[in-house]
Design a protein around this motif. Structure first.
Motif: not given
Ligand code: NAI
Ligand code: NA
Length: 396
Positions: A47, A50-53, A137
């Motif tokens: 993951g 994007t985002g936290f990953g 993630s």
């Protein structure tokens, strides 16, 4: 071509390659500005786009010089049609990482499948030998179960009773009441199947069976708790059941890693604007009030600030990792501060279409949302023709 945001409901159908690249560069600069972390060297991020990953991949690479393999599920570009933002983020990350002399390769496909796990295992064997950190993630609305082939769909529903509360359409600023019907037992089971811990455990089992986890390896998955206000639709709803399952899985994975002195953690992160969280009713209103309060207090963080702090102040300090009474890492500590939550609860009562522009950070919400797709980023010339067909250098 000239690329502009094209919205449909809660999603944006276009993404800007240069804006996404600038976002990645900004995150890299942030991690570098915070100094070296005595952290992992060979990292798998599931993951990662994007985002936290993505923030986890960037922090590993630029915090402790790690080689990274990223797994994600993103849409490739074609002439006249932009890729999904995670594609452009990954292309930009790899370009930067390679220029900095860092190993980085990516796998694009369904992480829930046996095929993508096998492909990742082959890549680790060929290039890294073992990994010392595995970040899990994923945020997905669906999962095709690898054994039964059943397609599970997650839902965001309360359990036991209808839930009615305020919500905001962050595009129009309109505050209204939303009522969400309670989940069925099937909804709960499906949501746990998609967002619970089974797939995380499958990944770790598969990696361990091939001896690809280094002595002392760590694995971390991300969870959320949030305030009483959002409990019915989040922590005590269907997604909360999945998070309960994910958190319980940390213990079963932890037991399986004892022989290699490995550790499995869940980190509870702060509520942030991501593609996943924008789709949850009630949450965008909560986030817009929370941002206002946290920015006023000078304690607002985005994904990169959260994950840099997770690595530097929790996971890789050289001391035992501090956890709460349920064994979880709490990087949502500033969000959950009593004074912050008391202010948000007070503002919640006052929030209407008329008051929200002043008492909430709707502008911040919208701008963060557009940034996810590479729009409204400083230093990017949106009048300039952009090349939408961008390759990811290390795509396997
Ligand atoms: P996101 O939507 O930004 O990232 C999801 C990632 O999963 C992307 O890299 C995407 O390509 C990948 N992905 C989705 N389906 C896939 C599949 N089938 N195969 C391979 N890759 C796939 O989501 P976000 O917000 O970063 O969420 C990550 C985790 O953090 C989730 O567990 C979420 O619950 C948790 N979290 C999120 C919070 C928030 O406010 N956004 C707060 C606390 C935790
Ligand atoms: Na992510």
């Amino acid at each position: 071509m000239i690329i502009e945001p094209r919205m449909r409901g809660f999603i944006c159908l276009t993404a800007h390659p240069d804006g996404c690249a600038q976002n990645v560069k900004n995150q890299i600069e942030y991690v570098k500005s915070k100094g070296a972390i005595n952290g992992p060297k060979k990292v798998l991020v599931i993951g990662a786009s994007t985002g936290f990953g993505l923030a986890s991949r960037i922090t590993a690479a630029y915090g402790s010089g790690a080689s990274t393999i990223g797994v994600f599920f993103e849409k490739a570009p074609s002439a006249g049609k932009t890729a999904s933002p995670g594609w452009y983020n990954s292309a930009a990350f790899e370009k930067e990482a390679h220029a900095a002399g860092l190993y980085a390769k990516s796998i694009n496909g369904d992480a829930f499948s046996k095929e993508i796990k096998a492909k990742t295992i082959e890549l680790i064997k060929a290039d890294l030998g073992q990994v010392d950190l595995v970040i899990y993630s994923l945020a997905s609305p669906v999962r095709k179960h690898p054994d039964t082939e059943v397609l599970h769909r997650s839902t965001l529903k309360p359990i036991g009773h209808t839930y009615t509360n305020k919500t905001v359409d962050f595009h129009t600023g309109n505050v209204s009441e939303v009522s969400i019907e309670p989940a069925t037992e099937e909804d709960i089971a499906n949501t746990v199947a998609v967002m619970g811990g089974e797939d995380w455990a499958m990944w770790i089992d598969a990696l361990k069976a091939e001896n690809l986890l280094a002595e002392g390896a760590t694995t971390v998955a991300y969870s959320y708790i949030g305030p009483a206000l959002t409990e019915p639709v989040y922590r005590k709803g269907t997604i909360g059941r999945a998070k309960d399952d994910l958190e319980a899985t940390a213990f079963t994975i932890g037991d399986k890693l004892k022989d290699i002195n490995g550790k499995a953690y869940v980190s509870v992160n702060k509520a942030l604007v991501t593609q996943a969280s924008s789709a949850i009713p009630v949450i965008p209103l909560y986030i817009s009030l929370l941002y206002k309060v946290m920015k006023a207090e000078g304690i607002h963080e985005g994904t990169i600030e959260q994950i840099q702090r997770l690595y530097a102040d929790r996971l890789f300090t050289g001391n035992p990792v501090p956890v709460d009474e349920k064994g979880r890492i709490r990087i949502d500590d500033w969000e959950m501060r009593d004074d912050v939550q008391a202010k948000v609860a007070e503002l919640w009562e006052q929030a209407t279409t008329e008051t929200l522009p002043a008492i909430g950070d709707l502008a911040g919400y919208r701008s963060d949302f557009l940034s996810l797709f590479g729009f409204e980023i400083d230093k990017v010339d949106y009048q300039k023709e952009a090349n939408e067909v961008v390759e990811i250098e290390g795509l396997v």
